[in-house]
Write a protein that holds these residues in place. Structure first.
Motif, short mmCIF file in Angstrom:
data_model
loop_
_atom_site.label_atom_id
_atom_site.label_comp_id
_atom_site.label_asym_id
_atom_site.label_seq_id
_atom_site.Cartn_x
_atom_site.Cartn_y
_atom_site.Cartn_z
N ALA A 153 0.84 -1.19 0.00
CA ALA A 153 0.00 0.00 0.00
C ALA A 153 0.88 1.25 0.00
N GLY A 154 0.49 2.22 -0.82
CA GLY A 154 1.21 3.50 -0.86
C GLY A 154 2.20 3.62 -1.99
N VAL A 155 2.28 2.63 -2.89
CA VAL A 155 3.24 2.73 -3.99
C VAL A 155 2.89 3.92 -4.87
N ASP A 156 3.91 4.48 -5.49
CA ASP A 156 3.72 5.64 -6.37
C ASP A 156 4.49 5.38 -7.65
N ASP A 157 4.34 6.26 -8.62
CA ASP A 157 5.09 6.13 -9.86
C ASP A 157 6.58 6.03 -9.56
N GLY A 158 7.23 5.04 -10.15
CA GLY A 158 8.67 4.88 -9.97
C GLY A 158 9.06 3.99 -8.81
N THR A 159 8.10 3.54 -8.01
CA THR A 159 8.43 2.60 -6.93
C THR A 159 9.05 1.34 -7.53
N ARG A 160 10.14 0.88 -6.95
CA ARG A 160 10.85 -0.29 -7.46
C ARG A 160 10.77 -1.42 -6.45
N ILE A 161 10.33 -2.59 -6.91
CA ILE A 161 10.22 -3.77 -6.06
C ILE A 161 11.23 -4.79 -6.55
N ALA B 199 26.13 -20.50 -12.36
CA ALA B 199 26.40 -19.24 -11.66
C ALA B 199 25.11 -18.71 -11.05
N PRO B 200 25.21 -17.90 -9.99
CA PRO B 200 23.99 -17.40 -9.33
C PRO B 200 23.17 -16.51 -10.27
N PRO B 201 21.85 -16.50 -10.08
CA PRO B 201 20.99 -15.68 -10.94
C PRO B 201 21.03 -14.22 -10.57
N GLY B 202 20.55 -13.39 -11.49
CA GLY B 202 20.38 -11.97 -11.20
C GLY B 202 19.06 -11.74 -10.46
N ASP B 203 18.67 -10.49 -10.36
CA ASP B 203 17.44 -10.12 -9.66
C ASP B 203 16.41 -9.59 -10.67
N LEU B 204 15.16 -9.62 -10.27
CA LEU B 204 14.08 -9.05 -11.06
C LEU B 204 13.61 -7.78 -10.37
N TYR B 205 13.57 -6.68 -11.11
CA TYR B 205 13.12 -5.39 -10.57
C TYR B 205 11.80 -5.02 -11.24
N ILE B 206 10.78 -4.82 -10.41
CA ILE B 206 9.46 -4.43 -10.90
C ILE B 206 9.31 -2.92 -10.69
N PHE B 207 9.12 -2.20 -11.78
CA PHE B 207 8.92 -0.75 -11.73
C PHE B 207 7.43 -0.46 -11.84
N VAL B 208 6.89 0.18 -10.81
CA VAL B 208 5.45 0.41 -10.71
C VAL B 208 5.08 1.79 -11.25
N SER B 209 4.00 1.85 -12.01
CA SER B 209 3.40 3.12 -12.39
C SER B 209 1.92 3.07 -12.03
N VAL B 210 1.35 4.21 -11.64
CA VAL B 210 -0.04 4.28 -11.22
C VAL B 210 -0.86 4.91 -12.33
#
Length: 383
Positions: free
Chosen positions: A228-236, A249-260
């Protein structure tokens, strides 16, 4: 052009020991590296001189020859030549290689090499996923699933790249070091092994499923918690859900960029919510109450004073957006817009005519203020 003294190039005295030379080289190399000085030809030239000076002074035999004969000691051996130690075909790669590849002996931890000289398995790439959520979901938060195209570790070989998960064998070209050396005059150049690409090991029988890559293309479904409270540009960040690394080799990460997504009724500004509401002319003049919607799907009632004007704002504390990682909420601002009625019937028109004849127009504060301010302008106009 006169050649520079190698000790001056590194900024050390002739009695400097090996540790002092190594330390001076590291500082100079970082100062002049082309990655830090893009397009600077002077820095590029200094970088090359620093490298070549270190190649001589770090080697006891070459240093002794230089101390005795100066630059002449290398004129026939493919060493430093006129114009900045570039003769004899000795070549440094200072444009396309990474900082760690060039300084492996100094910055082995940066270059991805382990202490034995082998290149460590490369971590998988990070991935980006763009997600749009509604304003209501941004207020309450939500649990959702996404489908991400990408790669996954090969189940047939367990990510090793070898058929059946068999162990890899030592590279016969470099003897497992991951590096090969080639002598050229007084210099010995060390490069990444072309056979094993610096890993020190090779796959004799590649996995038939992944062709030796240790990973396969596959779409996967992931569960994502939108707070709750995410805004444009919030990164998960979802750790370890990016591309898997090559051969275990170890995996990378997944980044979710949120837009409202834009809303039909509300306008968001940070933690505050704004809503423009039409108000009947009679309520604006006489006062009354007005019900307005809130972002959580409820109703709120505000009191309209007599003589309300378009643009007046009413603040509802704590009725705005949720704030990320907090129990607090922003405020809601209601801005009224007084609406003039249309298509009056005969009775309505008669009432308004009576209102005007009774001097109702003189009770308009904004009109009175406006015409008072332009009064001097009108007085100066000529007929």
């Amino acid at each position: 052009m006169a050649q520079r003294d190698l000790y001056d190039v590194l900024g050390v005295g002739r009695d400097a020991d090996e540790a002092q030379i190594k330390s001076a080289f590291r500082k100079k190399a970082m100062q002049y590296h082309p990655d830090r000085n893009p397009g600077d030809t002077e820095a590029e030239r200094n970088f090359k001189q620093v490298n070549e000076a270190y190649e001589v002074l770090k080697d006891g035999e070459k240093r002794a020859a230089y101390d005795r004969f100066g630059h002449a000691a290398f004129e026939q051996g493919g060493g430093p030549g006129p114009g900045g130690f570039g003769g004899g075909g000795f070549e440094f790669n200072f444009g396309g290689g990474s900082f760690g590849d060039i300084f492996e002996d100094i910055f082995g931890d940066i270059s991805g090499m382990n202490p034995g000289g082998r290149r460590q398995p490369t971590r998988g790439q990070d991935l980006r996923y763009n997600m749009e959520v509604s304003l209501e979901d941004a207020f309450t938060g939500k649990q959702t699933t996404i489908r991400v195209p990408g790669a996954d570790q090969c189940a047939s070989c367990g990510g090793s790249g070898s058929e059946g998960g068999a162990a890899r064998t030592t590279c016969g070209h470099c003897g497992g070091r991951g590096r090969v050396r080639a002598s050229q005059g007084f210099f010995t150049v060390e490069r990444t092994c072309p056979q094993c690409q610096g890993e020190g090991e090779v796959i004799e029988n590649p996995c038939r499923t992944c062709k030796g890559a240790g990973r396969v293309r596959r779409e996967k479904t992931l569960s994502v918690n939108i707070p709750a409270g995410v805004d444009d540009g919030t990164r998960i960040r979802l750790a370890g859900e990016g591309e898997p690394g090559m051969r275990g080799a170890p995996p990378g990460d997944l980044y979710i960029f949120v837009s409202v997504a834009p809303h039909d009724v509300f306008h968001r500004d940070g933690a505050n919510i704004y809503c423009q509401v039409p108000l009947p002319m009679t309520t604006a003049a006489l006062g009354g109450t007005l019900e307005v919607p809130t972002v959580e799907g409820m109703r709120a009632r505000i009191t309209i004073p007599e003589g309300a004007q378009s643009g007046d704002q009413f603040r509802l504390r704590g009725k705005g957006m949720s704030q990320l990682r907090s129990r607090a909420r922003g405020d809601m601002y209601i801005e009224i817009e007084v609406e003039t009625p249309r298509n009056l019937n005969a009775g309505q028109r008669e009432i308004l005519e009576q209102f005007r004849e009774a001097g109702g127009d003189s009770n308009s504060p904004k009109s009175a203020d406006f015409f008072e301010r332009v009064k001097t302008l009108w007085e100066g106009l000529k007929n």
